[in-house]
Each structure stands twice: as structure tokens, then as C-alpha cells.
Design a protein around this motif. Structure first.
Motif, PDB file in Angstrom:
ATOM      1  N   GLN A   1       1.270  -1.093  -0.211  1.00 25.10           N
ATOM      2  CA  GLN A   1       0.094  -0.032  -0.081  1.00 25.10           C
ATOM      3  C   GLN A   1       0.311   0.836   0.025  1.00 25.10           C
ATOM      4  N   GLY A   2       2.302   1.200  -0.211  1.00 25.71           N
ATOM      5  CA  GLY A   2       3.132   1.835  -0.586  1.00 25.71           C
ATOM      6  C   GLY A   2       3.903   2.988   0.520  1.00 25.71           C
ATOM      7  N   ALA A   3       3.502   2.495   2.247  1.00 28.02           N
ATOM      8  CA  ALA A   3       4.088   2.541   3.258  1.00 28.02           C
ATOM      9  C   ALA A   3       5.384   2.297   3.343  1.00 28.02           C
ATOM     10  N   PRO A   4       6.578   3.146   4.400  1.00 25.68           N
ATOM     11  CA  PRO A   4       8.026   2.641   3.739  1.00 25.68           C
ATOM     12  C   PRO A   4       8.076   2.093   4.678  1.00 25.68           C
ATOM     13  N   ILE A   5       8.807   0.799   4.738  1.00 24.65           N
ATOM     14  CA  ILE A   5       9.673   0.012   5.841  1.00 24.65           C
ATOM     15  C   ILE A   5      10.778   0.794   6.667  1.00 24.65           C
ATOM     16  N   LEU A   6      10.639   1.406   8.104  1.00 26.30           N
ATOM     17  CA  LEU A   6      11.776   2.267   8.581  1.00 26.30           C
ATOM     18  C   LEU A   6      12.577   1.457   8.953  1.00 26.30           C
ATOM     19  N   TYR A   7      13.392   1.669   9.092  1.00 27.22           N
ATOM     20  CA  TYR A   7      14.991   0.880   9.781  1.00 27.22           C
ATOM     21  C   TYR A   7      15.677   2.206  10.083  1.00 27.22           C
TER      22      TYR A   7
END
Ligand SMILES: [Zn+2]
Length: 283
Positions: free
Chosen positions: A51-57
Motif C-alpha cells: 500500500q505504499g508505506a515505507p519500511i523504516l529502519y
């Protein structure tokens, strides 16, 4: 919001993308405040969810003064309804923020499956209803995963492995991250089985806090199978006792202390390429 998350992500700057995701995470998780999330030096990965959410790291890099003993990849929330697995990684990041000593080079991904968690009713699977922890490649993937899914789980939708290995953007991104970062150990946090599970060479930690080693089994298409069995990267799976409730603070701290001690003893002695140390000399 009228626009989809993907459109918003494409239109905004990285700082705003992180902030938007932090709003959603802190709205969802009682144990993670906006400051807990926004205060991190998060990188919004180019790997984005369905759905276009970033994967934060976040990276805790090698320090100038010390060659790290190894690289550790710490992952929470690959299953979106295991809330405590995300919250506890945020707690451990607070510890690392104060105590990162350069002993290890960390990459920390507190929420591997943002679409699963950040929806009205959180779910284990991603937005395509795929169990990301069954979507990793293996030999004879189609037969092995479908045999398991059909015969053992009786087509449980919560265990659906997907149509193809790495069919999902989240699992594709994680596989690329493993190739790129070359972790010496992967730690993946789940709930609610209340044990430590392990896949890989040698032995896993016998005890982390009050959690004892109990080999649950290696599922076709799982991260433990992919990284631990096939790539021979030790995968420590921490199964917290409850999905909706964090362990007590003293237990959160004890699991961390025991984990770091296990890493120290088990990564020690291994030869690491000099490239793991920054060779930029400020002088
Ligand atoms: Zn899980």
C-alpha cells in the motif's frame, strides 16, 4: 485521507514520509509515543509495502574507535498483529540510542509489515493477505509450501504463502537487505509462543530472559528456513509470551542483556572483513 498512502509517499520528502508513518505507528501502539518514533534517525527504505508505506529502519553503524564483532539485523513486526514484537524493538532502540558501543553493527527494522499492523483491524498478513514469513524462496517452493499450507494448515488464510516466492514487495526488500547487509545474525521478534526458536548452524541461545529455547520447527518459506537453513545465517526467533502486552520492563531489559551476551559469545572469534570498519580517517 482521500489519497492513498503510495501517492502521499511519492509526493513528499523523506522526513515527512517518516513522520507520517510515525503518526500511524504511535496511533496504533500504546507503548510507542510519537517522540519514541520521530526521535529515531529512521531511514525510509526504498522498499515500500503493497500500500505504499515505507519500511523504516535505523542503522547503528561501526564507531571509529572500534571494529565491530559482526553485523546484526533486528526485525520486529513481520506479522502485523503481533503488536508487542514491534513495541519491544522500539524499547531496545532506546537502549541502543544510549548504549551503542560499536560492539556490533546493527540494522534495526521495527515494523517489517506496516500494512498488516497499520490498518483498522491489524492482521498477520500483508495487504495481499500473504504471510510474509512463508514467502521466502526454497528449493521446490511451490510443492513444499502448498503441501504444508493445504495439508497441515488446511488452507488457513493466516498462513497463505503467496503465489510465488518473493511475490511480495516486503519480502523482496528483506531478501535484498540480507544480501546487501550480510548479517552475521538475524534476530526476528514474534509473539505469542513465549519461547526462543532458532534456525542455523550451531546452537541457539538456551535462554533469553524467561524465554527458553524450544525448536518449533522450520516452516517451508519461512525466514528461518531461507536465511538460517539455506544461507547458514543464524536466525534467532524471539517469541514473546503475549501479542498485546509487553513483558515487564525488567524482563525487556533481561532479554536484551542475554541476547547481547549470546551474540558476544557466539560471534566472537569469527574473522570479519576489514570492510566492516569505516576507513575514513577524520585526521
Ligand atoms: Zn509471528
Amino acid at each position: 485521507m482521500a489519497a492513498g498512502a503510495g501517492q502521499l509517499a511519492a509526493a513528499n520528502q523523506p522526513g515527512e514520509i517518516v513522520q507520517q508513518e510515525c503518526v500511524r505507528i504511535s496511533d496504533k501502539l500504546g507503548s510507542v509515543s510519537m517522540a519514541d518514533c520521530e526521535g529515531q534517525d529512521f531511514i525510509a527504505s526504498p522498499g515500500i509495502s503493497v500500500q505504499g508505506a515505507p519500511i523504516l529502519y535505523r542503522e547503528y553503524p561501526p564507531l571509529e574507535s572500534r571494529k565491530p564483532m559482526g553485523r546484526v539485523l533486528l526485525i520486529g513486526g513481520i506479522h502485523g498483529d503481533e503488536y508487542s514484537s514491534v513495541s519491544i524493538v522500539f524499547k531496545w532502540m532506546q537502549t541502543l540510542n544510549i548504549h551503542h558501543s560499536g560492539m556490533f553493527h546493527w540494522h534495526v527494522i521495527p515494523l517489517m509489515n506496516p500494512d498488516g499492523l497499520l490498518r483498522q483491524e491489524s492482521q498477520r498478513m500483508n495487504a495481499n493477505n500473504v504471510d510474509l514469513n512463508r514467502n521466502f524462496p526454497m528449493a521446490d517452493w511451490h510443492n513444499k509450501t502448498s503441501e504444508y499450507w493445504v495439508k497441515v494448515t488446511e488452507r488457513n488464510p493466516r498462513r497463505y504463502p503467496g503465489a510465488e516466492p518473493l511475490s511480495e514487495p516486503e519480502s523482496r526488500w528483506l531478501a535484498a537487505e540480507i544480501d546487501h547487509f550480510h548479517p552475521d545474525v538475524i534476530v526476528s521478534v514474534h509473539a505469542p509462543h513465549g519461547v526462543v526458536d532458532y534456525d542455523g548452524p550451531k546452537d541457539g541461545p538456551h535462554k533469553l530472559g524467561r524465554l527458553y529455547l524450544q525448536l518449533i520447527g522450520t516452516y517451508p518459506g519461512s525466514l528461518g528456513n531461507y536465511a538460517g537453513v539455506q544461507k547458514k545465517i543464524p536466525v534467532v526467533t524471539i517469541e514473546l509470551p503475549y501479542s498485546g502486552t509487553l513483558p515487564a520492563p525488567v524482563e525487556i531489559a533481561q532479554i536484551w542483556t542475554d541476547l547481547v551476551e549470546w551474540l558476544r559469545r557466539n560471534i566472537k572469534g569469527k574473522e570479519f572483513p576489514v570492510a566492516t570498519v569505516h576507513d575514513t580517517d577524520p585526521s
